[in-house]
Design a protein around this motif. Structure first.
Motif, PDB file in Angstrom:
ATOM      1  N   UNK A 156     -61.499   4.314  58.407  1.00 14.20           N
ATOM      2  CA  UNK A 156     -61.809   3.639  57.302  1.00 14.20           C
ATOM      3  C   UNK A 156     -60.876   3.997  56.038  1.00 14.20           C
ATOM      4  N   UNK A 157     -60.961   5.164  55.944  1.00 16.42           N
ATOM      5  CA  UNK A 157     -60.154   6.012  54.930  1.00 16.42           C
ATOM      6  C   UNK A 157     -58.556   5.592  55.029  1.00 16.42           C
ATOM      7  N   UNK A 158     -58.084   5.657  56.063  1.00 20.55           N
ATOM      8  CA  UNK A 158     -56.723   5.408  56.275  1.00 20.55           C
ATOM      9  C   UNK A 158     -56.192   3.916  55.924  1.00 20.55           C
ATOM     10  N   UNK A 159     -57.218   3.058  56.342  1.00 22.76           N
ATOM     11  CA  UNK A 159     -57.026   1.653  56.045  1.00 22.76           C
ATOM     12  C   UNK A 159     -57.186   1.413  54.379  1.00 22.76           C
ATOM     13  N   UNK A 160     -58.161   1.794  53.723  1.00 18.75           N
ATOM     14  CA  UNK A 160     -58.453   1.425  52.433  1.00 18.75           C
ATOM     15  C   UNK A 160     -57.717   1.977  51.466  1.00 18.75           C
ATOM     16  N   UNK A 161     -57.098   3.441  51.772  1.00 20.25           N
ATOM     17  CA  UNK A 161     -56.410   4.207  50.705  1.00 20.25           C
ATOM     18  C   UNK A 161     -55.054   3.825  50.492  1.00 20.25           C
ATOM     19  N   UNK A 162     -54.350   2.910  51.294  1.00 19.32           N
ATOM     20  CA  UNK A 162     -52.957   2.808  51.305  1.00 19.32           C
ATOM     21  C   UNK A 162     -52.524   1.513  50.354  1.00 19.32           C
ATOM     22  N   UNK A 163     -53.421   1.064  49.770  1.00 13.56           N
ATOM     23  CA  UNK A 163     -53.020  -0.042  48.895  1.00 13.56           C
ATOM     24  C   UNK A 163     -52.183   0.298  47.545  1.00 13.56           C
ATOM     25  N   UNK A 176     -54.591  17.411  50.086  1.00 16.44           N
ATOM     26  CA  UNK A 176     -53.595  16.548  49.877  1.00 16.44           C
ATOM     27  C   UNK A 176     -52.789  16.438  51.135  1.00 16.44           C
ATOM     28  N   UNK A 177     -52.404  17.505  51.428  1.00 23.92           N
ATOM     29  CA  UNK A 177     -51.625  17.615  52.834  1.00 23.92           C
ATOM     30  C   UNK A 177     -52.139  16.765  53.953  1.00 23.92           C
ATOM     31  N   UNK A 178     -53.572  17.077  54.141  1.00 21.36           N
ATOM     32  CA  UNK A 178     -54.366  16.380  55.019  1.00 21.36           C
ATOM     33  C   UNK A 178     -54.510  14.765  54.924  1.00 21.36           C
ATOM     34  N   UNK A 179     -54.544  14.477  53.568  1.00 22.96           N
ATOM     35  CA  UNK A 179     -54.477  12.992  53.316  1.00 22.96           C
ATOM     36  C   UNK A 179     -53.041  12.272  53.923  1.00 22.96           C
TER      37      UNK A 179
END
Length: 402
Positions: A156-163, A176-179
């Motif tokens: 969910x985070x991977x999809x939502x935070x790429x906008x 930050x590196x993990x993100x």
């Protein structure tokens, strides 16, 4: 991060915004907003924007409203797992966004980030700030529920935070590196803001009090804050006849699966191992009484309690883990020990109990670090810069129903 001249930003905003811009904060708990985001919201208000707070209201409604912020109560609970209730919560957020039409929404913590981001997509809110103070129980716990939820939360985070109009605030370099590596979030979307900031005019250094050293842990009473390890280390030190008092400050968090039962805290106190002072709102006064600050946490974003302790000139013993080692430089302003290593924790605490000169040296260095790296104004300016970037790209906001 380079500081932003707020007065210049205000003049720029007044020149370019015919309609007053609106920033909405979505936070699960009103106490958390007051503790960790109030100063940022004040700066947004002073920048000339309208501020709206959507949160679950318990005891801090008056405190929020007196700042001139609009307060919208929500039902969202951190601990709820009922699918129907959760869907209702998302719908509630969608309706708030449609009604308020904020120019920027700022989500704080994992559940508001996920639910708020979904609501923003559905309601057409493009500019989103997602603050992940730490990755929390889902990513720190080893129990089966956390392990079961982890891949879904990650997806969910991977999809939502790429906008493209999305900014993700991370508090430490490892997150930050993990993100980037594990979640696939573009570097340009990520902003490193180290903690919630410390009011260095309130949390000021004071001389150590005379008498028996006080070893203090300030946190929510959660197992993954290292409370058990603190208690066991206290047992070891007391068994060696070292004269010291061990204090727990904070309350259980019944909505967190890692919460320690009140009965357990009272039992430890009855056994004479620690004193449990419960919730306190006079934390600067607590550090004024203390000699050593301890937090044997398993993982953190950037622990505010340790920043406040350092600002008050207190040496720190904490774990060599994400978030904690951002604050402590081993041997300079404190000591780092391995996670869940009770023996090393006890040894580190005991060494500082017996060495007043080292405590004072480390306390002085900690204050210097806070002033140069973690002050409240540094954090405020970094947030304002992020908001201004997003606001400059938004179109004028229409009133609901226009």
């Amino acid at each position: 991060m380079e500081c932003v001249n707020v007065s210049v930003m205000v003049r720029h905003s007044e020149k370019n915004m015919k309609i007053k811009k609106k920033i909405l904060f979505l936070v699960t708990e009103d106490w958390y907003f007051c503790s960790h985001r109030m100063s940022i919201a004040r700066a947004v208000r002073d920048m000339g924007c309208e501020v709206v707070i959507a949160t679950r209201v318990k005891e801090h409604a008056t405190e929020i409203k007196k700042e001139g912020f609009k307060l919208i109560p929500i039902r969202l609970k951190r601990s709820n797992k009922n699918p129907v209730t959760e869907i209702v919560s998302v719908i509630e957020i969608i309706l708030i966004y449609i009604s308020e039409r904020p120019d920027v929404v700022h989500h704080v913590a994992i559940k508001p980030v996920i639910y708020g981001s979904v609501a923003a997509i559905i309601s057409g809110i493009k500019s989103v700030v997602n603050a992940l103070a730490g990755l929390g129980y889902i990513f720190t716990s080893g129990d089966y529920k956390a392990r079961l939820l982890r891949p879904f939360i990650k997806l969910g985070l991977s999809f939502l935070l790429r906008r493209s109009d999305n900014r993700v605030i991370i508090q430490n370099t490892e997150d930050r590196q993990m993100m980037v590596k594990r979640f696939g979030i573009p570097q340009k979307n990520i902003i490193l803001i180290r903690g919630s900031g410390v009011d260095t005019n309130h949390f000021i250094p004071v001389a150590e009090p005379q008498g028996i050293p006080l070893v203090v842990l300030v946190a929510r009473m959660l197992w993954d804050k290292g409370i058990r390890e603190f208690v066991e280390a206290a047992k070891i030190i007391k068994g060696q006849k070292t004269d010291a008092r061990f204090i727990l400050v904070g309350s259980p968090d019944v909505e967190n699966p890692s919460s320690i039962p009140k009965a357990q805290l009272l039992q430890w106190q009855a056994e004479g191992i620690i004193q449990w002072w419960g919730y306190r709102d006079d934390i600067a006064a607590i550090w004024a009484q203390a000699h050593i600050a301890v937090l044997p946490s398993y993982r953190e974003g950037l622990p505010k309690a340790l920043l406040e302790a350092a600002s008050c000139g207190r040496p720190i013993v904490t774990t060599d883990t994400t978030g904690c080692r951002e604050i402590v430089k081993h041997g300079e302003n404190g000591l780092l020990v391995p996670v869940q290593n009770i023996t090393e924790l006890a040894r580190a605490i005991d060494s500082l109990i017996k060495d007043e000169n080292t405590r004072k040296r480390m306390g002085l260095r900690g204050r210097q670090m806070v002033e140069s790296e973690f002050s409240e104004q540094i954090v405020i300016n970094a947030h304002l810069a992020a908001y201004q970037e997003l606001l400059s790209s938004t179109t004028p906001r229409l009133k609901a129903g226009a």
